[in-house]
Enzyme design. Structure first.
Site, PDB file in Angstrom:
ATOM      1  N   CYS A  98       8.257  16.327  63.300  1.00  7.91           N
ATOM      2  CA  CYS A  98       7.610  17.571  63.092  1.00  7.91           C
ATOM      3  C   CYS A  98       6.808  17.458  61.929  1.00  7.91           C
ATOM      4  CB  CYS A  98       8.674  18.684  63.077  1.00  7.91           C
ATOM      5  SG  CYS A  98       9.963  18.411  61.884  1.00  7.91           S
ATOM      6  N   GLY A 118       3.879  16.657  65.968  1.00  4.87           N
ATOM      7  CA  GLY A 118       4.607  17.617  66.822  1.00  4.87           C
ATOM      8  C   GLY A 118       4.077  18.235  67.875  1.00  4.87           C
ATOM      9  N   ASN A 159      11.511  19.033  58.213  1.00  3.68           N
ATOM     10  CA  ASN A 159      11.104  17.901  58.834  1.00  3.68           C
ATOM     11  C   ASN A 159      12.034  16.595  58.504  1.00  3.68           C
ATOM     12  OD1 ASN A 159       9.626  15.682  59.801  1.00  3.68           O
ATOM     13  ND2 ASN A 159       8.325  15.496  57.704  1.00  3.68           N
ATOM     14  N   GLY A 160      12.542  16.330  59.501  1.00  5.49           N
ATOM     15  CA  GLY A 160      13.653  15.238  59.291  1.00  5.49           C
ATOM     16  C   GLY A 160      14.865  15.130  60.209  1.00  5.49           C
ATOM     17  N   TYR A 215       2.038   4.173  61.427  1.00  6.61           N
ATOM     18  CA  TYR A 215       1.619   4.836  62.531  1.00  6.61           C
ATOM     19  C   TYR A 215       1.704   6.457  62.473  1.00  6.61           C
ATOM     20  CZ  TYR A 215       2.053   6.996  67.220  1.00  6.61           C
ATOM     21  OH  TYR A 215       1.731   7.710  68.323  1.00  6.61           O
TER      22      TYR A 215
END
Length: 486
Positions: A16, A42, A117-118, A258
């Site tokens: 995300c 996301g 996020n994680g 990426y």
């Protein structure tokens, strides 16, 4: 339905992206713009929570930011000068509206909204303990564990409760939290997931990537440091806390390979420049005689430019990507399903026919993408197809907020490089070395004792304990043993 983006479906996916702003009259509208820039992190769902000085307001929806947050009525329903938002691709928790963030709860101190996020690698263990103590969960997201830990903490102030909660969790997190007292942005002690701070006029902004600042016209200030909490009060005061002591940082190396957009700055480095350097190092380590260097769009482009510049082989666009195809469509049969692949990507036949080509991609996960690409090049008349990968072989799963297949489904776990080459039917296949990747990032090589990045997907060297995963492995072994006994 199947996806019409077969190349991207064989990629590792970031969980995300998060964005928050404090002190702006049109806070929710700015957050919506910031989330547009983070959409690549996301595409499953999006949400925004705002604070108007008295009440919190939330809108969450499945799907992209566009179509859900580009309507005036939605933004008007999110008033206030502070807001935070989230775009989601789930790695834990089911795909449903109840798991869409920001998550919100009413605590004894008032409203509490969190965007994460994680991945919390001991979330299941903590969840079981909290449920035994009487907590009632409304989602299956690991993020909700943080809310319950704050709610049940015996510390007096909200900040101390929050720090107490964070000291109980393992894994990776970058968080933006909104409370009646202000906004908190924080990053786990190892800094595995990224988080940056910027400024728009007198407003303070936090985001997963600097590209979100570019979109809203904000200035980049700095990265949030690993283990740092930055508090922005509603009157504009900014304070920094570092409650975790000194820990050797291990930011995610795949952000540079990426995940992040090439026009972002991650931990002080230009992602685009790093990816070109990776391509150049790849050419030094794995040269080949060829006519053209061709990127796999779009993520392979910067590394392919670096490879071409270093090798002297001309860079060409041998695969053309259409950006006007919807993500899914009805598939009436296998033949049409195969043809649907070419709706998204098509070989530049006039260029490729009779040529020796080097294909540059960022990674190989299951190998299905590489197989399709090589086949596409063969069908277009390529005389030779050589693949060069701008990361080491992905042999291990990620447990820090990246959607990774089970380890047994990773091609590099099942096969050596020679076996992988045979699987994708390439004339040759080579990967950048782990030391070469570190060199492209400005390090001499990977340090054996204290590596500078989290590179567990390549090396299996996980920088934290993995409580839930370890328990799952033990449980699986017990079940297999029970089956043998029976």
């Amino acid at each position: 339905m199947i996806t019409t983006n077969p190349f991207d479906d064989d990629k590792l996916r970031e969980e995300c992206g998060i964005f928050g702003i404090s002190g702006a009259e049109t806070a929710s509208a700015i957050v919506a713009l910031g989330l547009h820039a983070l959409q690549h992190r996301g595409q499953e769902a999006a949400g925004i929570t705002s604070w108007d000085g008295h009440d919190f307001h939330t809108h969450r929806a499945m799907g992209h930011v566009a179509g859900n947050f580009d309507r005036d009525d939605v933004i008007r329903a999110l008033p206030g000068d502070a807001a935070c938002g989230h775009v989601r691709y789930s790695t834990t928790g089911e795909t449903s509206l109840r798991n869409v963030q920001p998550l919100y709860a009413e605590l004894s101190s008032g409203g509490f909204a969190v965007a994460h996020n994680g991945n919390i690698s001991n979330a299941m263990k903590l969840r079981r303990e909290l449920i035994r103590r009487g907590s009632i969960f409304q989602s299956t997201s690991d993020t909700e564990v943080i809310i319950h830990l704050v709610a049940t903490s015996t510390y007096r102030t909200l900040l101390d409760k929050f720090i107490d909660a964070l000291k109980q969790v393992e894994g990776a997190y970058s968080l933006i939290v909104m409370t009646p007292e202000g906004m908190i942005a924080c990053r786990d002690p190892l800094g595995i997931r990224p988080l940056v701070m910027g400024k728009l006029g007198d407003s303070i902004i936090f985001a997963s990537e600097t590209v979100a600042f570019d979109v809203v016209g904000a200035d980049y200030i700095r990265s949030i440091e690993p283990g740092e909490l930055v508090i922005v009060t509603h009157d504009g005061q900014v304070r920094s806390h570092r409650p975790f002591g000194d820990v050797h940082p291990r930011p995610c190396i795949f952000e540079h390979v990426y995940f992040s957009r090439p026009d972002s700055i991650v931990d002080g480095s230009s992602v685009y420049s790093v990816r070109k350097a990776i391509g150049a190092q790849l050419a030094i380590e794995n040269p080949v005689e060829a006519d053209y260097v061709i990127p796999v769009p779009d993520s392979g482009v910067p590394a392919a430019i670096g490879y071409a510049q270093q090798s002297g082989i001309p860079f060409e666009l041998g695969i053309i990507r259409s950006h006007y195809i919807g993500r899914t469509f009805i598939q009436p049969g296998d033949k049409v399903r195969h043809l649907g692949v070419k709706l998204k990507h098509n070989a530049n036949r006039a260029l490729i026919d009779g040529k020796r080509i080097v294909l540059i991609d960022d990674s190989i996960v299951r190998g299905t993408t590489s197989l399709k690409i090589v086949q596409m090049m063969r069908e277009a008349g390529a005389a030779e197809v050589h693949m060069r990968i701008a990361s080491p072989p992905t042999r291990h799963s990620c447990f820090y907020g990246v959607d990774t297949p089970e380890r047994t489904k990773l091609l590099a776990h099942r096969l050596d490089v020679g076996g992988m080459q045979d699987f994708i039917h390439a004339d040759s296949l080579s990967f950048i070395s782990i030391d070469g990747l570190y060199k492209a990032l400005g390090e001499a090589k990977r340090a054996d004792i204290r590596p500078q990045y989290c590179d567990a997907c390549f090396t299996g060297d996980y920088p934290t304990t993995l409580t839930d995963q370890d328990e799952a492995v033990v449980q699986n072994q017990l079940e297999l043993l029970a089956e043998r006994v029976v």
